[in-house]
Every structure is written in C-alpha cells, then in structure tokens.
Write a protein that holds these residues in place. Structure first.
Motif, PDB file in Angstrom:
ATOM      1  N   LYS A   1      43.057  25.578  29.367  1.00 14.52           N
ATOM      2  CA  LYS A   1      42.554  24.308  29.548  1.00 14.52           C
ATOM      3  C   LYS A   1      43.289  23.238  28.763  1.00 14.52           C
ATOM      4  CE  LYS A   1      38.561  22.324  29.341  1.00 14.52           C
ATOM      5  NZ  LYS A   1      37.160  21.832  29.684  1.00 14.52           N
TER       6      LYS A   1
ATOM      7  N   SER B   1      46.053  27.878  35.587  1.00 18.48           N
ATOM      8  CA  SER B   1      46.254  27.977  37.082  1.00 18.48           C
ATOM      9  C   SER B   1      47.310  26.932  37.603  1.00 18.48           C
ATOM     10  CB  SER B   1      45.018  28.288  38.074  1.00 18.48           C
ATOM     11  OG  SER B   1      44.278  29.505  37.852  1.00 18.48           O
ATOM     12  N   GLU B   2      46.994  25.556  37.129  1.00 22.14           N
ATOM     13  CA  GLU B   2      47.724  24.633  37.607  1.00 22.14           C
ATOM     14  C   GLU B   2      49.019  24.631  36.973  1.00 22.14           C
ATOM     15  OE1 GLU B   2      45.328  20.888  38.600  1.00 22.14           O
ATOM     16  OE2 GLU B   2      44.352  21.819  36.842  1.00 22.14           O
ATOM     17  N   LEU B   3      49.090  24.898  35.507  1.00 22.10           N
ATOM     18  CA  LEU B   3      50.254  24.788  34.862  1.00 22.10           C
ATOM     19  C   LEU B   3      51.362  25.933  34.929  1.00 22.10           C
ATOM     20  CD1 LEU B   3      48.679  23.548  31.478  1.00 22.10           C
ATOM     21  CD2 LEU B   3      49.806  22.058  33.062  1.00 22.10           C
ATOM     22  N   SER B   4      50.708  26.859  35.632  1.00 23.85           N
ATOM     23  CA  SER B   4      51.722  28.108  35.897  1.00 23.85           C
ATOM     24  C   SER B   4      52.230  28.146  37.128  1.00 23.85           C
ATOM     25  CB  SER B   4      51.086  29.471  35.386  1.00 23.85           C
ATOM     26  OG  SER B   4      49.989  29.716  36.238  1.00 23.85           O
ATOM     27  N   ASP B   5      51.802  27.389  38.021  1.00 24.05           N
ATOM     28  CA  ASP B   5      52.214  27.330  39.385  1.00 24.05           C
ATOM     29  C   ASP B   5      53.847  27.232  39.435  1.00 24.05           C
ATOM     30  OD1 ASP B   5      52.337  25.002  41.848  1.00 24.05           O
ATOM     31  OD2 ASP B   5      51.437  27.057  42.445  1.00 24.05           O
TER      32      ASP B   5
ATOM     33  N   TYR C   1      44.064  19.766  33.079  1.00 24.55           N
ATOM     34  CA  TYR C   1      44.780  20.818  33.675  1.00 24.55           C
ATOM     35  C   TYR C   1      44.322  22.178  33.151  1.00 24.55           C
ATOM     36  CZ  TYR C   1      47.775  17.320  35.182  1.00 24.55           C
ATOM     37  OH  TYR C   1      48.686  15.959  35.610  1.00 24.55           O
ATOM     38  N   THR C   2      44.305  23.140  34.185  1.00 24.30           N
ATOM     39  CA  THR C   2      44.033  24.656  33.763  1.00 24.30           C
ATOM     40  C   THR C   2      45.375  25.295  34.084  1.00 24.30           C
ATOM     41  OG1 THR C   2      43.888  25.174  36.313  1.00 24.30           O
ATOM     42  CG2 THR C   2      41.773  24.182  35.185  1.00 24.30           C
TER      43      THR C   2
ATOM     44  N   THR D   1      50.710  12.908  35.433  1.00 24.40           N
ATOM     45  CA  THR D   1      51.233  13.677  36.435  1.00 24.40           C
ATOM     46  C   THR D   1      52.238  14.826  35.296  1.00 24.40           C
ATOM     47  OG1 THR D   1      53.430  12.696  36.673  1.00 24.40           O
ATOM     48  CG2 THR D   1      51.770  12.361  38.208  1.00 24.40           C
TER      49      THR D   1
ATOM     50  N   ARG E   1      43.064  13.388  31.965  1.00 22.74           N
ATOM     51  CA  ARG E   1      43.340  14.154  33.072  1.00 22.74           C
ATOM     52  C   ARG E   1      43.233  15.716  32.543  1.00 22.74           C
ATOM     53  NH1 ARG E   1      46.410  14.892  38.074  1.00 22.74           N
ATOM     54  NH2 ARG E   1      45.459  16.791  38.880  1.00 22.74           N
TER      55      ARG E   1
END
Length: 218
Positions: A115, A132-136, A129-130, A24, A127
């Motif tokens: 990425k 887009s996920e990390l900047s959410d 992560y892109t 996570t 895992r």
C-alpha cells in the motif's frame, strides 16, 4: 496601486483556498533500461545520501535477495541498494519544504498487500493505492522477474493538488522500491501573489509612462 494590492490579495486567497482535485498515476513496465532511467535525477536512490530538502524515515535498505525479506527490483544491478518495508513496519519519503506536482519511483515485485499513500500539504493523505492497482493489468503476486510486477510508477497531481511525499506500508513481506524522484515544484501561494503583484506593477508603470514626443526638424 491599492487596486493592485487588493487583486494580489484576492489571487493569493484563491490559490490557498482552491478546492482539492485528484491524484492519478501512470506506470511503465520494468526493465534494465527503465530502472536506469528512473534513477536519473532521483533525489533518493539509497545508494547515497538523500538530496538536502528531502526526508527518509522508517523502512530498511539492503542489496540482493533474502527469502521473505526483500528482492532486488527487476532490472537493477546485483549491487543495487533499495528500500524494503516489512509487514510490521512502514516508511515515509517526503519533501521537507516544497510541494510538487509529480512523484515517481521504481517498485519491485509488487504484492497485493502493498500500500502506498500519496501525501499532500501537512502530511494529509490525498489518495491510497494498493499493489493490485499499481501492478494492473498483471496480478499483484510478488513475481520478482516479471516486467508487470516491477514497474516505474509516477503519481501526478491534477487540479490544485500538491504532493509532498509517499507513505509505504504492507500486510505481507515485502514492499520494495527505489529511485524516488520529485518533479515540478509548486510555488507557494505567497510567491504566486508576489508574481501577480509584480506583473501588475509593471503594467501600471507602463500605462503611466508619458508619451515621448519628438521635435520635428525644420
């Protein structure tokens, strides 16, 4: 004693064969204070040589901002040295000998095409992560001055996972990062087995210790 040795062997096997769980992450929006705190205790800052026991391959380093090449992470000083990865390249940051529970780093101007692969033992990908996920919750649009696209990100191993490194790639120019820090080293299975055996031996010795009898004075 044979029972103790057998128990240690079983414990070692359980540690080694325990099923993998998940990885996570948590993120904190960037600022000068957050960037400074991310550098504290980091093994890899690019302003100096990496701490022994850690490896840096690929990528390139720079200072300042260069159009379509790299941008200094938001909150860093003007003379800060950081790493950038172009769309045609990659970089890997890893531990040479140990596994860890947490890896943190400061990401700059996060793009959707960025990425990061979180690596486990043997270089396996645990895992991916892109950007887009990390900047959410912000859009990963590569904004160089937004606190939401310049963030301190910490990857955490849960369950029995062990983290050994990160691999960086991107489909756009660029992926920028700094201040990579590994924390909470994981003992090797053999170490756990020796610890369990040691505790068992101490307990066994205490149980076998004869009761002391005190002579009553007459």
């Amino acid at each position: 004693m044979k029972k103790l040795l057998a128990a240690a062997a079983v414990a070692s096997a359980l540690v080694a064969a325990a099923p993998a769980s998940a990885v996570t992450f948590v993120a904190q929006n960037g600022s000068a204070a957050v960037f400074a705190s991310s550098a504290a205790g980091a093994q890899i800052t690019f302003d100096k040589a990496a701490t022994p026991g850690f490896s840096v391959t690929g990528g390139a380093t720079m200072t300042g901002n260069v159009w379509n090449q790299g941008a200094n992470p938001f909150g860093a000083s003007d003379n800060n040295v950081f790493m950038y990865v172009l769309s045609s390249s990659s970089a890997t940051i890893s531990s040479v000998a140990n596994a860890f529970r947490n890896i943190s780093l400061y990401l700059g101007s996060i793009d959707a095409g960025n990425k990061i692969e979180v690596l486990g033992n043997g270089g396996s990908v645990l895992r991916t992560y892109t950007g887009s996920e990390l900047s959410d919750p912000a859009a990963a649009n590569g904004n160089q001055t937004s606190a939401q696209t310049n963030r301190l990100v910490t990857f955490n191993a849960t369950g029995n996972e062990q983290l050994t490194g990160l691999r960086f790639t991107s489909t756009v120019n660029s992926l920028e990062f700094d201040n990579v820090r590994f924390t909470a080293a994981v003992p090797e299975p053999a170490t756990w087995a020796m610890m369990i055996l040691g505790f068992g031996v101490v307990g066994y010795a205490m149980r076998r210790r004869p009761n002391l009898r005190y002579a009553q004075a007459i």
